[in-house]
Scaffold this active site. Structure first.
Site, PDB file in Angstrom:
ATOM      1  N   ASP A  78       0.845  -1.191   0.000  1.00 51.99           N
ATOM      2  CA  ASP A  78       0.000   0.000   0.000  1.00 51.99           C
ATOM      3  C   ASP A  78       0.889   1.253   0.000  1.00 51.99           C
ATOM      4  O   ASP A  78       2.074   1.182   0.334  1.00 51.99           O
ATOM      5  CB  ASP A  78      -0.877  -0.051   1.259  1.00 51.99           C
ATOM      6  N   ASP A  80      -0.436   5.120   0.874  1.00 54.47           N
ATOM      7  CA  ASP A  80      -0.740   6.148   1.881  1.00 54.47           C
ATOM      8  C   ASP A  80      -0.865   5.590   3.281  1.00 54.47           C
ATOM      9  O   ASP A  80      -1.585   4.619   3.515  1.00 54.47           O
ATOM     10  CB  ASP A  80      -2.030   6.877   1.505  1.00 54.47           C
TER      11      ASP A  80
END
EC number: 3.1.3.16
Length: 242
Positions: A78, A80
């Protein structure tokens, strides 16, 4: 005589501007994310009917494994709050400032790198087939990934349109990647994003601005061991129960 602005009008304006920005980043902070109201993405993610199991895609999200990565496990990472934190408010010590156009206006996005992210990415790139998978929009996440990944660690980048919109969340459906699930790992700060495959997850704490954070560094010995395992489920289960 001008009418005083009512509180409800003000809060509507605030909500509107917040929703424009929140359609932008992955925004799992609010677990009841509304579908995007602004037309910032050309292809909307597929929608799963509530309760029905994910359907296999007509075409997988990832290309065939390259000879370099043959035999390596696939790690989905991922962006953010896992590798970086981004903000529309100026951050004095930002690592990158990325101009992003929303609704005809260019906004500056200030990006902070999580401590030890460079070392983490370089090592992960040696051990695994690494894929960036974010629920953010490509027009923001792609330039950030260009600046972040100086070494070409990410063999592929997947954005919001590759997620499945399920019960108010953008879910990363690992069965759509085109890789054997018992050799896929997802590294993510949001449990909502791997709700279809919790048994494949290495959960990480959400990161915003703590410059003393060592989580990415601390994970490296674990990943080194994991890269040598036959399959991931048993090891990941032990890791999560710790």
């Amino acid at each position: 005589k001008p009418k005083p602005t009512s509180q409800s009008n003000l809060s509507l304006k605030k909500q509107r501007s917040r929703s424009i920005f929140s359609t932008f980043f992955c925004c799992f902070r609010n677990y009841n994310v509304e579908p995007p109201v602004t037309n910032t993405s050309s292809t909307p993610p597929p929608v799963e009917e509530n309760g029905s199991p994910p359907k296999p895609p007509a075409k997988y999200l990832l290309p065939e494994t390259t000879t370099t990565d043959y035999g390596k496990k696939c790690v989905v990472i991922d962006l953010d709050e896992t590798l970086v934190h981004s903000s529309f408010k100026p951050i004095s010590n930002a690592d990158f400032i990325v101009p992003v156009e929303i609704d005809g206006t260019v906004h500056q996005v200030y990006v902070l790198k999580r401590p030890h992210v460079d070392e983490f990415l370089q090592k992960m790139g040696e051990l695994f087939e690494c894929v960036l998978f974010t629920a953010s929009l490509a027009k923001y996440a792609d330039p950030v990934a260009d600046l972040l990944d100086q070494w070409g660690v990410f063999r592929a980048r997947l954005f919001r349109e590759s997620c499945v919109f399920h019960r108010g969340n953008y879910v990363k459906d690992l069965s759509r990647l085109g890789r054997e699930l018992n050799n896929v790992i997802i590294v993510d700060n949001s449990p909502a994003s791997y709700i279809f495959h919790p048994e494949n997850a290495v959960p990480v704490q959400s990161w915003f601005d703590d410059m003393n954070d060592t989580e990415l560094l601390d994970l490296l010995p674990f990943f080194e061991g994991l890269s040598k395992e036959e399959e991931v489920y048993g090891v990941l289960q032990n890791f999560r129960s710790r």
